[in-house]
Design a protein around this motif. Structure first.
Motif, short mmCIF file in Angstrom:
data_model
loop_
_atom_site.label_atom_id
_atom_site.label_comp_id
_atom_site.label_asym_id
_atom_site.label_seq_id
_atom_site.Cartn_x
_atom_site.Cartn_y
_atom_site.Cartn_z
N SER A 37 0.72 -1.13 0.12
CA SER A 37 0.06 0.17 0.02
C SER A 37 0.85 1.25 0.12
O SER A 37 1.89 1.38 0.32
CB SER A 37 -1.00 0.04 1.07
OG SER A 37 -0.30 0.16 2.40
N CYS A 38 0.49 2.37 -0.49
CA CYS A 38 0.81 3.70 -0.13
C CYS A 38 -0.24 4.59 -0.12
O CYS A 38 -1.50 4.03 -0.17
CB CYS A 38 1.67 3.97 -1.55
SG CYS A 38 0.70 4.15 -3.00
N PRO A 39 -0.27 5.78 0.39
CA PRO A 39 -1.15 6.76 0.73
C PRO A 39 -2.37 6.77 -0.35
O PRO A 39 -3.54 6.75 -0.25
CB PRO A 39 -0.67 8.13 0.83
CG PRO A 39 0.73 7.72 1.48
CD PRO A 39 1.20 6.48 0.43
N GLY A 40 -1.76 6.74 -1.68
CA GLY A 40 -2.92 6.66 -2.84
C GLY A 40 -3.39 5.25 -3.29
O GLY A 40 -4.40 5.57 -4.44
N GLY A 41 -2.79 4.44 -2.85
CA GLY A 41 -3.44 3.10 -3.38
C GLY A 41 -2.92 1.72 -2.64
O GLY A 41 -2.35 1.84 -1.88
N LEU A 42 -3.36 0.64 -3.25
CA LEU A 42 -3.19 -0.64 -2.89
C LEU A 42 -2.72 -1.42 -3.90
O LEU A 42 -3.25 -1.54 -5.02
CB LEU A 42 -4.60 -1.17 -2.17
CG LEU A 42 -4.80 -0.39 -0.90
CD1 LEU A 42 -6.31 -0.87 -0.85
CD2 LEU A 42 -4.01 -0.92 0.19
N GLY A 43 -2.20 -2.40 -3.71
CA GLY A 43 -1.61 -3.78 -4.48
C GLY A 43 -2.37 -5.02 -3.92
O GLY A 43 -2.06 -5.21 -2.68
N VAL A 44 -3.36 -5.62 -4.50
CA VAL A 44 -3.71 -6.91 -4.05
C VAL A 44 -3.68 -8.10 -4.99
O VAL A 44 -3.45 -7.58 -6.20
CB VAL A 44 -5.23 -6.46 -3.64
CG1 VAL A 44 -5.46 -5.34 -2.64
CG2 VAL A 44 -6.19 -6.16 -4.96
N ARG A 45 -4.00 -9.21 -4.76
CA ARG A 45 -4.02 -10.41 -5.44
C ARG A 45 -5.54 -10.85 -5.36
O ARG A 45 -5.92 -10.89 -4.41
CB ARG A 45 -2.86 -11.41 -5.20
CG ARG A 45 -2.93 -12.63 -6.03
CD ARG A 45 -1.97 -13.53 -5.92
NE ARG A 45 -2.05 -14.42 -4.77
CZ ARG A 45 -1.26 -15.57 -4.59
NH1 ARG A 45 -0.35 -15.77 -5.28
NH2 ARG A 45 -1.59 -16.11 -3.47
N ALA A 46 -6.31 -11.10 -6.71
CA ALA A 46 -7.29 -11.58 -6.62
C ALA A 46 -7.33 -13.04 -7.34
O ALA A 46 -6.63 -13.09 -8.23
CB ALA A 46 -8.26 -10.68 -7.11
N ALA A 47 -8.23 -13.91 -7.12
CA ALA A 47 -8.44 -14.90 -8.13
C ALA A 47 -8.99 -14.66 -9.61
O ALA A 47 -8.65 -15.77 -10.54
CB ALA A 47 -9.31 -16.13 -7.57
N VAL A 48 -9.78 -13.66 -9.41
CA VAL A 48 -10.16 -13.24 -11.02
C VAL A 48 -9.79 -12.03 -11.47
O VAL A 48 -9.32 -11.17 -10.53
CB VAL A 48 -11.88 -13.10 -10.61
CG1 VAL A 48 -12.70 -14.28 -10.16
CG2 VAL A 48 -12.25 -12.04 -9.63
#
Length: 115
Positions: A55-66
């Motif tokens: 994460s950072c103040p302006g966003g996120l990195g995530v992993r999704a199955a789709v």
């Protein structure tokens, strides 16, 4: 009928701070899972589990199955909470070498409604 989602072009590396990043603050590693809804620009919604990556103040990195189409809206709900903790827009979607898809999310402000 759903068309194939637009996936970001494959970028070299999946490091926390890619050379083409233009953010003012560095990403911080995150760990954990949450429920998420992904609503594509046409209005279709998917429910999925999201793995938080950074994460950072302006966003996120995530992993999704789709996969998620660029421009989709993602609401992230901590487990056992009915109100989203984050409302964001998908700005990047690419296959994750560990499986699933790596989503780059830009946080959006949720305007409070007057009651």
């Amino acid at each position: 009928m759903d068309r194939e989602p637009k996936i970001s072009p494959n970028l070299t590396g999946h490091a926390l701070n890619l050379p083409e990043d233009r953010r003012r603050t560095a990403r911080q590693p995150e760990a954990g899972t949450a429920r998420g809804t992904i609503t594509c620009p046409r209005g279709n919604t998917k429910l999925t589990v999201l793995e938080l990556r950074d994460s950072c103040p302006g966003g996120l990195g995530v992993r999704a199955a789709v996969p998620a189409e660029i421009g989709s809206v993602v609401d992230i709900f901590p487990f056992a909470q009915p109100i989203p903790m984050t409302h964001a827009e998908v700005i990047r979607c690419e296959p994750d070498p560990e499986g699933g898809y790596r989503l780059g999310l830009r946080r959006r402000v949720i305007a409070a409604q007057a009651g």
